[in-house]
Structures are given as C-alpha cells and as structure tokens.
Design a protein around this motif. Structure first.
Motif, PDB file in Angstrom:
ATOM      1  N   GLU A  47      57.254  88.387  94.468  1.00 20.85           N
ATOM      2  CA  GLU A  47      56.851  88.270  96.099  1.00 20.85           C
ATOM      3  C   GLU A  47      57.691  88.954  96.774  1.00 20.85           C
ATOM      4  OE1 GLU A  47      56.189  84.572  98.787  1.00 20.85           O
ATOM      5  OE2 GLU A  47      55.828  84.522  97.089  1.00 20.85           O
ATOM      6  N   VAL A  48      59.435  88.528  96.084  1.00 20.84           N
ATOM      7  CA  VAL A  48      60.015  89.243  97.080  1.00 20.84           C
ATOM      8  C   VAL A  48      60.817  90.984  96.842  1.00 20.84           C
ATOM      9  CG1 VAL A  48      62.969  89.475  97.422  1.00 20.84           C
ATOM     10  CG2 VAL A  48      61.681  86.809  96.957  1.00 20.84           C
ATOM     11  N   GLY A 121      63.871  87.718 107.181  1.00 24.94           N
ATOM     12  CA  GLY A 121      62.478  86.866 106.511  1.00 24.94           C
ATOM     13  C   GLY A 121      62.127  86.508 105.397  1.00 24.94           C
ATOM     14  N   VAL A 122      62.085  87.285 104.537  1.00 23.24           N
ATOM     15  CA  VAL A 122      62.354  87.786 102.734  1.00 23.24           C
ATOM     16  C   VAL A 122      62.806  86.226 102.621  1.00 23.24           C
ATOM     17  CG1 VAL A 122      62.750  88.727 100.410  1.00 23.24           C
ATOM     18  CG2 VAL A 122      61.777  90.361 102.628  1.00 23.24           C
ATOM     19  N   VAL A 123      64.365  85.569 103.195  1.00 22.29           N
ATOM     20  CA  VAL A 123      65.198  85.068 102.607  1.00 22.29           C
ATOM     21  C   VAL A 123      64.219  83.400 103.346  1.00 22.29           C
ATOM     22  CG1 VAL A 123      67.516  83.223 103.002  1.00 22.29           C
ATOM     23  CG2 VAL A 123      67.717  85.863 102.733  1.00 22.29           C
ATOM     24  N   ILE A 124      63.362  83.153 104.281  1.00 23.30           N
ATOM     25  CA  ILE A 124      63.326  82.007 104.661  1.00 23.30           C
ATOM     26  C   ILE A 124      61.374  82.465 103.828  1.00 23.30           C
ATOM     27  CG2 ILE A 124      61.335  81.297 106.148  1.00 23.30           C
ATOM     28  CD1 ILE A 124      63.266  82.222 108.128  1.00 23.30           C
ATOM     29  N   GLN A 125      61.105  82.973 103.723  1.00 23.38           N
ATOM     30  CA  GLN A 125      59.954  82.936 102.572  1.00 23.38           C
ATOM     31  C   GLN A 125      60.414  82.814 101.101  1.00 23.38           C
ATOM     32  OE1 GLN A 125      57.957  87.707 102.984  1.00 23.38           O
ATOM     33  NE2 GLN A 125      56.891  86.940 100.962  1.00 23.38           N
ATOM     34  N   SER A 126      61.154  83.554 100.394  1.00 26.16           N
ATOM     35  CA  SER A 126      62.004  82.678  99.147  1.00 26.16           C
ATOM     36  C   SER A 126      62.469  81.135  99.044  1.00 26.16           C
ATOM     37  CB  SER A 126      63.244  83.579  98.931  1.00 26.16           C
ATOM     38  OG  SER A 126      62.735  85.017  99.107  1.00 26.16           O
ATOM     39  N   ALA A 127      62.666  80.683 100.577  1.00 23.91           N
ATOM     40  CA  ALA A 127      63.193  79.335 100.555  1.00 23.91           C
ATOM     41  C   ALA A 127      62.070  78.834 100.763  1.00 23.91           C
ATOM     42  CB  ALA A 127      64.743  78.938 101.590  1.00 23.91           C
ATOM     43  N   ILE A 128      60.957  79.022 101.025  1.00 21.75           N
ATOM     44  CA  ILE A 128      59.934  77.990 101.134  1.00 21.75           C
ATOM     45  C   ILE A 128      59.182  77.739 100.141  1.00 21.75           C
ATOM     46  CG2 ILE A 128      57.588  78.547 102.103  1.00 21.75           C
ATOM     47  CD1 ILE A 128      59.051  79.652 104.612  1.00 21.75           C
ATOM     48  N   PRO A 209      67.239  87.373 116.117  1.00 26.61           N
ATOM     49  CA  PRO A 209      67.036  86.563 114.975  1.00 26.61           C
ATOM     50  C   PRO A 209      66.007  85.193 114.455  1.00 26.61           C
ATOM     51  CG  PRO A 209      68.821  87.511 114.044  1.00 26.61           C
ATOM     52  CD  PRO A 209      68.925  87.558 115.101  1.00 26.61           C
ATOM     53  N   LEU A 210      66.437  84.404 115.904  1.00 23.33           N
ATOM     54  CA  LEU A 210      65.349  83.638 116.403  1.00 23.33           C
ATOM     55  C   LEU A 210      63.819  83.826 116.369  1.00 23.33           C
ATOM     56  CD1 LEU A 210      65.352  80.260 116.398  1.00 23.33           C
ATOM     57  CD2 LEU A 210      66.709  80.705 118.412  1.00 23.33           C
ATOM     58  N   SER A 211      63.629  84.628 117.541  1.00 27.83           N
ATOM     59  CA  SER A 211      62.442  85.096 118.815  1.00 27.83           C
ATOM     60  C   SER A 211      62.445  86.068 117.282  1.00 27.83           C
ATOM     61  CB  SER A 211      62.959  85.300 119.605  1.00 27.83           C
ATOM     62  OG  SER A 211      63.990  86.706 119.453  1.00 27.83           O
ATOM     63  N   TYR A 212      62.780  86.743 116.640  1.00 30.10           N
ATOM     64  CA  TYR A 212      62.116  87.579 115.645  1.00 30.10           C
ATOM     65  C   TYR A 212      61.168  86.333 114.741  1.00 30.10           C
ATOM     66  CZ  TYR A 212      61.106  90.494 112.129  1.00 30.10           C
ATOM     67  OH  TYR A 212      60.842  91.493 110.618  1.00 30.10           O
ATOM     68  N   ILE A 213      61.568  85.425 114.277  1.00 29.62           N
ATOM     69  CA  ILE A 213      61.315  84.268 113.369  1.00 29.62           C
ATOM     70  C   ILE A 213      60.105  84.624 114.117  1.00 29.62           C
ATOM     71  CG2 ILE A 213      61.651  82.655 112.109  1.00 29.62           C
ATOM     72  CD1 ILE A 213      62.468  84.687 110.774  1.00 29.62           C
ATOM     73  N   LEU A 214      59.763  83.544 114.773  1.00 32.69           N
ATOM     74  CA  LEU A 214      58.503  83.151 116.045  1.00 32.69           C
ATOM     75  C   LEU A 214      57.471  83.946 116.032  1.00 32.69           C
ATOM     76  CD1 LEU A 214      61.469  80.732 118.668  1.00 32.69           C
ATOM     77  CD2 LEU A 214      59.777  79.982 116.602  1.00 32.69           C
ATOM     78  N   PHE A 215      58.172  85.121 116.302  1.00 24.40           N
ATOM     79  CA  PHE A 215      57.450  85.974 116.973  1.00 24.40           C
ATOM     80  C   PHE A 215      56.932  86.914 115.925  1.00 24.40           C
ATOM     81  CE2 PHE A 215      55.747  90.152 118.964  1.00 24.40           C
ATOM     82  CZ  PHE A 215      54.560  89.518 120.089  1.00 24.40           C
ATOM     83  N   ARG A 216      56.993  88.048 114.811  1.00 22.93           N
ATOM     84  CA  ARG A 216      56.983  88.563 113.866  1.00 22.93           C
ATOM     85  C   ARG A 216      56.632  88.036 112.809  1.00 22.93           C
ATOM     86  NH1 ARG A 216      55.097  92.784 116.835  1.00 22.93           N
ATOM     87  NH2 ARG A 216      56.649  93.820 118.364  1.00 22.93           N
ATOM     88  N   PHE A 217      57.671  86.789 111.809  1.00 18.19           N
ATOM     89  CA  PHE A 217      57.351  86.705 110.482  1.00 18.19           C
ATOM     90  C   PHE A 217      56.827  85.281 110.853  1.00 18.19           C
ATOM     91  CE2 PHE A 217      58.404  82.876 107.884  1.00 18.19           C
ATOM     92  CZ  PHE A 217      58.485  84.124 106.301  1.00 18.19           C
ATOM     93  N   LEU A 218      56.532  84.245 111.260  1.00 19.96           N
ATOM     94  CA  LEU A 218      55.217  83.171 111.577  1.00 19.96           C
ATOM     95  C   LEU A 218      54.029  83.736 110.835  1.00 19.96           C
ATOM     96  CD1 LEU A 218      57.698  80.326 112.788  1.00 19.96           C
ATOM     97  CD2 LEU A 218      56.762  80.894 110.380  1.00 19.96           C
TER      98      LEU A 218
END
Length: 342
Positions: A47-48, A121-128, A209-218
């Motif tokens: 996945e990563v 984003g990949v780190v958060i994805q891996s953490a989930i 990074p905070l707004s990126y996670i909210l707007f692009r990643f999630l």
C-alpha cells in the motif's frame, strides 16, 4: 526505484491497448504478478510503495516537467498560461500582484512542503492501517487480496469515491478553510496555499499540513475506507485524482478533456480571487449553492464542448452515417432486383 517499477499496478496503468488475445495474456500476467506480490510482501508495504509510486508518476514527474518547460522556454510558456507572465513560477513565484507585507514562496519551498505533505499523508494512512490491524485487531482499512476486483465493482467504487470527494472538499473548503469569520485553520490556508495566486502544478500539494490533510488527503482517502474498496481500486482512484490535480492546477489555458478544462479554469479563478468561490473541483455543488465565479459548471461544459467542436463532429458523424445507410439500402435493393430477375 526498483520497488516502484516492480508494482504491477504501475504496469497496468501504463499498459498500452493491445489485441484481445494479448490483453488476456497481460491480464493473466498481471494477476500472477499481483498475487505473488501480495503473498510475498506485507500488505502495508504494498500500500505504501504503491501510493508513493502513483504520487511520483502522476504528480512529481509531470510537475517537474512543466516547471522545466516554463523555465527553459518562458516566451512560449507565457502564451499558454491563463494568467500570462504572472504564472511563470521561476520568475514571479506564481503571484500576479505582490501584496504589501506578503511574501512569495520560492519554488524550492513549494516543492519541499508538497513532498512533506504527501509523505505525511502516507504516514497517516499507515497509522490507520496499523491501528486497525495491530491495535484493534480488525480487518484492514483497505481490502488487500489476491482476488482482482470486477469491472463493475471498480467503476462503482471509483464513481462514488469521486462524488464523495467532491462533497467533502466543498464543505470543508467553504466552511472550514474559508469561513465567514477567519479561524486559525483558515488563516493557515490563506498564508500558505493562497500566497500563490497564479497556480502551477507543484502547488497542488502546497499548503499548511493541517489544511492539506483536511482538504486534500481526507476527501481522497476517506471514501475508500468507508466503502473498504480493493487496494487496486484505491490505486486507480488515487491516480485519477492525482493526475487531475496536477493538470488542473498547471495554470495552462488548454487542458485535455471537457471536464478538466472547466476544472482548470475554476481552480485558477479560485486562486486568483483568494478563495471567493469555486470551492470544489467539479463545480457541481458550487452550481447548486451559487458559489461559482467566472461561469458555473454548465457554462464550462458548453464552452468546452464548443471548443472541441463536439456538435460539428457529431453532425458530420451523423451525416456520414446517413449517407452510408442510404448507400447500403440502395445496394440491398439492387441485390433484390438482381435475384428476382435471376
């Protein structure tokens, strides 16, 4: 690089159109390669590495090529940019008019933060995934199996993933990143993403990074874990979204495709207008809520259709079809008369 090229999904996405027999052989080979990969490698690694490969192929490489083109042949590039010379990143930093007290991020800063956001984003994805499988001891967030998804399943998951992404991006963008009263997160988004008013492809992932996670990643990742789509389907969805963002934020006036041309204009107007409207890429909810600027979704579709001369081509095709039909009917009548005489 070897790990990236070894992923079968990369070969599948880049595989040319062949005859039906050759395609069947390629699908069989793809299935064998995918099965071997899933059985021999940890699912999280697949996945990563796959996610990073897609971001590299559909964002980093094209963005750097566009940047190289804008830098080496600026006299040609300027005529292809929606905002003209202001959209040449190596000369203006992507800013039409510098505001008092504002600073323009250099290209290397944009590149560095974009890569950091992608990795985050990949780190958060891996953490989930680790939370689901190692801590909660439940099945993985994305389905990883040797079984290939069926075409209808792929189509259904991609379409609803894109639709849910449109909804999430609109409401997050409008009410969290551009609220009526400025908030901490909206100020971060304005300071970073909206410091560039003439976008270029590298800015697709440039934001705090905070707004990126909210707007692009999630909005990209969340639909896939809600429906628990197959990993290959997620890779396809991610490829579509990544390439769309790269092209529509390139700043060029001509972008291939009816939908992409309209998205590119809306994105450009959103950046130029410091976020006054056009809060989601497709413009569907902007059209519904009346937040479109510079023309809505329907006008964009009409303009692009006219630009690509769809009516004229359709008319010519219909005319050719009618002529072929008439000739075929005459030939058929001639054969009937001949058979009667015989």
């Amino acid at each position: 690089m070897g790990a990236i090229l070894s992923l079968p999904v990369v070969g599948y996405l880049l595989m040319p159109s062949l005859t039906s027999y050759s395609t069947s052989i390629n699908i069989l080979f793809f299935y064998m390669t995918w099965s071997t990969l899933v059985l021999s490698q940890p699912p999280l690694k697949v996945e990563v590495v796959g996610t990073l490969a897609i971001r590299t192929l559909f964002f980093l490489v094209p963005s750097l090529l566009f940047l190289l083109f804008d830098s080496i042949i600026p006299s040609l590039a300027v005529g292809m940019k929606t905002q003209g010379s202001a959209a040449l990143p190596t000369r203006t930093g992507g800013v039409r008019v510098k505001r008092r007290g504002g600073s323009t991020p250099p290209v290397l800063q944009v590149l560095g933060l974009s890569l950091f956001n992608i990795c985050l984003g990949v780190v958060i994805q891996s953490a989930i995934e680790l939370l689901f499988t190692e801590v909660l001891r439940i099945r993985s967030a994305l389905k990883v199996s040797t079984t290939l998804p069926m075409p209808w399943s792929i189509f259904k998951d991609v379409v609803r993933g894109l639709l849910l992404r449109e909804v999430l991006q609109y409401y997050i963008h409008r009410f969290i990143l551009h609220p009526d009263s400025a908030s901490y997160i909206s100020k971060l988004h304005k300071t970073y993403f909206h410091s560039v008013t003439a976008p270029y492809s590298l800015t697709a992932h440039y934001d705090h990074p905070l707004s990126y996670i909210l707007f692009r990643f999630l909005p990209t990742y969340l639909p896939s874990i809600i429906f628990r789509t197959h990993l290959l389907t997620y890779f396809l969805l991610l490829s579509i979204i990544t390439f769309e963002e790269t092209l529509t934020l390139s700043g060029y006036t001509t972008v291939p495709g009816i939908m992409l041309g309209g998205i590119a204009r809306r994105q450009d107007l959103h950046s130029e207008g410091h976020g006054r409207g056009n809060f989601a890429p497709w413009g569907l909810l902007d059209w519904v809520h009346g937040t479109s600027i510079g023309g809505d979704l329907m006008e964009d579709i009409g303009d692009e259709a006219e630009k690509h001369q769809i009516k004229e081509r359709g008319g010519r095709a219909w005319g050719n079809a009618k002529e072929s039909g008439k000739e075929g009917f005459k030939a058929w009548k001639g054969r009937r008369k001949s058979s009667k005489k015989a």
